[in-house]
Design a protein around this motif. Structure first.
Motif, PDB file in Angstrom:
ATOM      1  N   UNK A 149     -27.077  14.992 -42.420  1.00  0.00           N
ATOM      2  CA  UNK A 149     -27.661  16.307 -42.154  1.00  0.00           C
ATOM      3  C   UNK A 149     -29.181  16.201 -42.141  1.00  0.00           C
ATOM      4  N   UNK A 150     -29.731  15.460 -43.082  1.00  0.00           N
ATOM      5  CA  UNK A 150     -31.179  15.256 -43.115  1.00  0.00           C
ATOM      6  C   UNK A 150     -31.680  14.585 -41.852  1.00  0.00           C
ATOM      7  N   UNK A 151     -30.958  13.562 -41.391  1.00  0.00           N
ATOM      8  CA  UNK A 151     -31.333  12.893 -40.136  1.00  0.00           C
ATOM      9  C   UNK A 151     -31.256  13.859 -38.959  1.00  0.00           C
ATOM     10  N   UNK A 152     -30.198  14.668 -38.928  1.00  0.00           N
ATOM     11  CA  UNK A 152     -30.018  15.619 -37.830  1.00  0.00           C
ATOM     12  C   UNK A 152     -31.138  16.657 -37.808  1.00  0.00           C
ATOM     13  N   UNK A 153     -31.533  17.135 -38.981  1.00  0.00           N
ATOM     14  CA  UNK A 153     -32.620  18.107 -39.059  1.00  0.00           C
ATOM     15  C   UNK A 153     -33.920  17.480 -38.576  1.00  0.00           C
TER      16      UNK A 153
END
Length: 186
Positions: A149-153
């Protein structure tokens, strides 16, 4: 060297570039990250899959309201940014360089065009659409738990900013090509 022309420069620069650009960066950085993180977290917790199994359309239920919010909020914030930029520039110019407020207002009125304002609002709407589309897509396609999720954000914000830069350049180029009288200050 001519502070009495600051009104024209301010209104032209803020309506055409500064207000829209800063608004898009703030909306993308704050709203876009929140949208991508929310949808990404829902994806990794399998809430989106559960909604699909229940027959709930994710695009209609989750994506469309977020995109609509960005498309509405971005131009409203753009208009506020124009007012703040012009008022603060007028105060700073009249306090620091001591031209009359009438000189500032006169050059501002001579250079303010409805074409610039309408084009700026349209650009802000499209900025909101770009931010919403990228951030919703990256959020829905997130995988790999909290780290994913952090990478996607992070990817959503970087991609949205790059698309905004490209779009801003293209939009302003087309605007000035179609309305060459906007190039010169009066």
């Amino acid at each position: 060297g001519t502070p009495d022309r600051t009104g024209g420069i301010t209104v032209t620069g803020s309506t055409r570039e500064l207000a829209g650009w800063l608004t898009a960066m703030i909306v993308g950085g704050v709203g876009g990250t929140a949208i991508a993180a929310d949808l990404g977290a829902r994806k990794t917790r399998e809430e989106l899959d559960a909604m699909s199994v229940l027959g709930v359309d994710i695009v209609v239920t989750l994506v469309a309201p977020r995109m609509l919010a960005l498309v509405v909020v971005t131009p409203l914030l753009y208009l506020i940014a124009i007012v703040v930029a012009v008022v603060s520039s007028m105060l700073a110019t009249t306090l620091l360089y001591e031209p009359t407020p009438a000189a500032f207002t006169a050059t501002m009125a001579a250079n303010f065009t409805t074409v610039d304002l309408i084009a700026g609002v349209v650009k802000a709407v499209l900025f909101g659409l770009i931010i919403g589309a990228v951030c919703c897509f990256k959020g829905i396609s997130a995988s790999g738990g909290p780290e994913g999720v952090g990478r996607a954000v992070n990817q959503a914000v970087v991609i949205a900013f790059c698309l905004l830069w490209i779009f801003n350049y293209a939009f302003t180029s087309v605007l000035l090509a179609n309305f060459p009288e906007l190039i010169e200050l009066k």
